[in-house]
Design a protein around this motif. Structure first.
Motif, PDB file in Angstrom:
ATOM      1  N   ASP A  52      -7.259   9.117 -15.094  1.00 39.51           N
ATOM      2  CA  ASP A  52      -7.100   7.742 -15.567  1.00 39.51           C
ATOM      3  C   ASP A  52      -5.927   7.023 -14.905  1.00 39.51           C
ATOM      4  OD1 ASP A  52      -9.274   7.876 -17.248  1.00 39.51           O
ATOM      5  OD2 ASP A  52      -8.105   8.513 -18.991  1.00 39.51           O
ATOM      6  N   SER A  53      -5.166   7.725 -14.074  1.00 46.54           N
ATOM      7  CA  SER A  53      -4.044   7.102 -13.368  1.00 46.54           C
ATOM      8  C   SER A  53      -4.567   6.070 -12.384  1.00 46.54           C
ATOM      9  CB  SER A  53      -3.243   8.155 -12.606  1.00 46.54           C
ATOM     10  OG  SER A  53      -2.652   9.073 -13.488  1.00 46.54           O
ATOM     11  N   GLY A  54      -3.776   5.029 -12.154  1.00 41.91           N
ATOM     12  CA  GLY A  54      -4.152   4.025 -11.158  1.00 41.91           C
ATOM     13  C   GLY A  54      -4.287   4.648  -9.783  1.00 41.91           C
ATOM     14  N   ILE A  55      -3.404   5.601  -9.474  1.00 41.46           N
ATOM     15  CA  ILE A  55      -3.482   6.380  -8.241  1.00 41.46           C
ATOM     16  C   ILE A  55      -3.512   7.837  -8.654  1.00 41.46           C
ATOM     17  CG2 ILE A  55      -2.342   6.988  -6.083  1.00 41.46           C
ATOM     18  CD1 ILE A  55      -1.204   4.141  -6.039  1.00 41.46           C
ATOM     19  N   ALA A  56      -4.703   8.426  -8.620  1.00 39.09           N
ATOM     20  CA  ALA A  56      -4.900   9.808  -9.052  1.00 39.09           C
ATOM     21  C   ALA A  56      -4.740  10.739  -7.858  1.00 39.09           C
ATOM     22  CB  ALA A  56      -6.279   9.982  -9.675  1.00 39.09           C
ATOM     23  N   LEU A  57      -3.822  11.695  -7.987  1.00 39.62           N
ATOM     24  CA  LEU A  57      -3.540  12.664  -6.931  1.00 39.62           C
ATOM     25  C   LEU A  57      -3.741  14.056  -7.513  1.00 39.62           C
ATOM     26  CD1 LEU A  57      -0.299  10.901  -5.690  1.00 39.62           C
ATOM     27  CD2 LEU A  57      -2.508  10.904  -4.524  1.00 39.62           C
ATOM     28  N   ALA A  58      -4.832  14.685  -7.154  1.00 41.82           N
ATOM     29  CA  ALA A  58      -5.221  15.971  -7.741  1.00 41.82           C
ATOM     30  C   ALA A  58      -4.490  17.121  -7.064  1.00 41.82           C
ATOM     31  CB  ALA A  58      -6.727  16.160  -7.629  1.00 41.82           C
ATOM     32  N   ASP A  59      -3.227  17.301  -7.409  1.00 40.33           N
ATOM     33  CA  ASP A  59      -2.411  18.395  -6.884  1.00 40.33           C
ATOM     34  C   ASP A  59      -1.665  19.011  -8.057  1.00 40.33           C
ATOM     35  OD1 ASP A  59       0.238  19.540  -5.801  1.00 40.33           O
ATOM     36  OD2 ASP A  59      -0.916  19.210  -3.964  1.00 40.33           O
ATOM     37  N   ARG A 117       0.836  -1.198   0.000  1.00 40.59           N
ATOM     38  CA  ARG A 117       0.000   0.000   0.000  1.00 40.59           C
ATOM     39  C   ARG A 117       0.868   1.243   0.000  1.00 40.59           C
ATOM     40  NH1 ARG A 117      -4.836  -1.665   0.305  1.00 40.59           N
ATOM     41  NH2 ARG A 117      -5.510  -3.394   1.545  1.00 40.59           N
ATOM     42  N   LEU A 118       0.281   2.313  -0.511  1.00 38.69           N
ATOM     43  CA  LEU A 118       0.845   3.645  -0.367  1.00 38.69           C
ATOM     44  C   LEU A 118      -0.052   4.383   0.617  1.00 38.69           C
ATOM     45  CD1 LEU A 118       1.730   4.588  -4.043  1.00 38.69           C
ATOM     46  CD2 LEU A 118       3.328   4.189  -2.178  1.00 38.69           C
ATOM     47  N   VAL A 119       0.530   4.948   1.655  1.00 36.33           N
ATOM     48  CA  VAL A 119      -0.227   5.661   2.686  1.00 36.33           C
ATOM     49  C   VAL A 119       0.157   7.132   2.612  1.00 36.33           C
ATOM     50  CG1 VAL A 119      -0.708   5.843   5.156  1.00 36.33           C
ATOM     51  CG2 VAL A 119      -0.202   3.609   4.142  1.00 36.33           C
ATOM     52  N   VAL A 120      -0.845   8.002   2.542  1.00 36.83           N
ATOM     53  CA  VAL A 120      -0.607   9.440   2.462  1.00 36.83           C
ATOM     54  C   VAL A 120      -0.078   9.942   3.805  1.00 36.83           C
ATOM     55  CG1 VAL A 120      -1.682  11.698   2.123  1.00 36.83           C
ATOM     56  CG2 VAL A 120      -2.405   9.744   0.722  1.00 36.83           C
ATOM     57  N   ILE A 121       1.103  10.591   3.747  1.00 38.56           N
ATOM     58  CA  ILE A 121       1.686  11.231   4.934  1.00 38.56           C
ATOM     59  C   ILE A 121       1.407  12.725   4.877  1.00 38.56           C
ATOM     60  CG2 ILE A 121       3.817  11.757   6.161  1.00 38.56           C
ATOM     61  CD1 ILE A 121       4.900   9.083   5.047  1.00 38.56           C
ATOM     62  N   ALA A 122       1.764  13.349   3.748  1.00 46.01           N
ATOM     63  CA  ALA A 122       1.488  14.766   3.511  1.00 46.01           C
ATOM     64  C   ALA A 122       0.708  14.853   2.207  1.00 46.01           C
ATOM     65  CB  ALA A 122       2.786  15.560   3.424  1.00 46.01           C
ATOM     66  N   ALA A 123      -0.499  15.408   2.266  1.00 48.36           N
ATOM     67  CA  ALA A 123      -1.421  15.346   1.133  1.00 48.36           C
ATOM     68  C   ALA A 123      -1.297  16.488   0.145  1.00 48.36           C
ATOM     69  CB  ALA A 123      -2.849  15.287   1.647  1.00 48.36           C
ATOM     70  N   GLY A 124      -0.463  17.497   0.408  1.00 52.22           N
ATOM     71  CA  GLY A 124      -0.396  18.634  -0.503  1.00 52.22           C
ATOM     72  C   GLY A 124      -1.769  19.268  -0.629  1.00 52.22           C
ATOM     73  N   GLU A 125      -2.180  19.548  -1.862  1.00 58.14           N
ATOM     74  CA  GLU A 125      -3.494  20.165  -2.121  1.00 58.14           C
ATOM     75  C   GLU A 125      -4.502  19.160  -2.676  1.00 58.14           C
ATOM     76  OE1 GLU A 125      -4.198  23.396  -1.375  1.00 58.14           O
ATOM     77  OE2 GLU A 125      -2.184  23.467  -0.512  1.00 58.14           O
ATOM     78  N   THR A 126      -4.305  17.866  -2.403  1.00 52.90           N
ATOM     79  CA  THR A 126      -5.192  16.841  -2.952  1.00 52.90           C
ATOM     80  C   THR A 126      -6.542  16.784  -2.253  1.00 52.90           C
ATOM     81  OG1 THR A 126      -4.364  15.137  -1.452  1.00 52.90           O
ATOM     82  CG2 THR A 126      -3.244  15.348  -3.583  1.00 52.90           C
TER      83      THR A 126
END
Length: 149
Positions: free
Chosen positions: A83-90, A53-62
């Motif tokens: 469409d990314s497997g892990i979409a991070l809206a920043d 897993r990837l766990v969010v530590i610092a989320a930025g502006e997501t």
């Protein structure tokens, strides 16, 4: 009952049927959208499923809360693109920022020519990638994630 009363009842019944149809359609669409979200949020005390897993530590502006988890499987792209497997809206993350892929030695993360770079434990990742085994801290733009099981 007169003819006008019967007509009124038929009209009300038709309006009720149409309302029910719209309600069922809206609920079906809403539940379909909720199941397509790739984010897995771990509840405290809930059993963890196996896998990395990837766990969010610092989320930025997501807008994601710290602790949000993403399951990693196969080959996945991290990026701002929906469409990314892990979409991070920043805004600091490129549309196609990095790729994670399963390899014999563990997992590999490769930077895909992103503007702000990809970093593992503070060191830059190039096109050859870096092997991940668990416990690493990954930074993509302003977002920081921890990789592990």
């Amino acid at each position: 009952m007169t003819g006008s009363n019967e007509l009124l009842l038929l009209r009300l019944a038709l309006i009720g049927i149409i309302f029910l149809f719209v309600l069922v359609t809206a609920l079906t669409l809403r539940s379909g959208l909720q199941t397509s979200v790739p984010v897995v949020r771990q509840r405290q005390g809930a059993p963890r499923s196996p896998g990395m897993r990837l766990v969010v530590i610092a989320a930025g502006e997501t807008g994601l809360p710290p602790g949000t988890e993403f399951a990693v499987a196969g080959t996945m792209t991290l990026g701002r693109d929906s469409d990314s497997g892990i979409a991070l809206a920043d805004a600091s993350i490129s549309n196609q920022h990095a790729r994670m892929e399963r390899v014999r030695d563990g997992w590999r993360i490769v930077d895909l020519g992103s503007t702000n770079g990809t970093f593992v434990n503070g060191r830059g990742v190039d096109g050859d990638g870096v092997i991940l085994r668990g416990g690493e801290q990954i930074s993509v733009g302003a977002v920081t994630l921890r990789f592990g099981g």
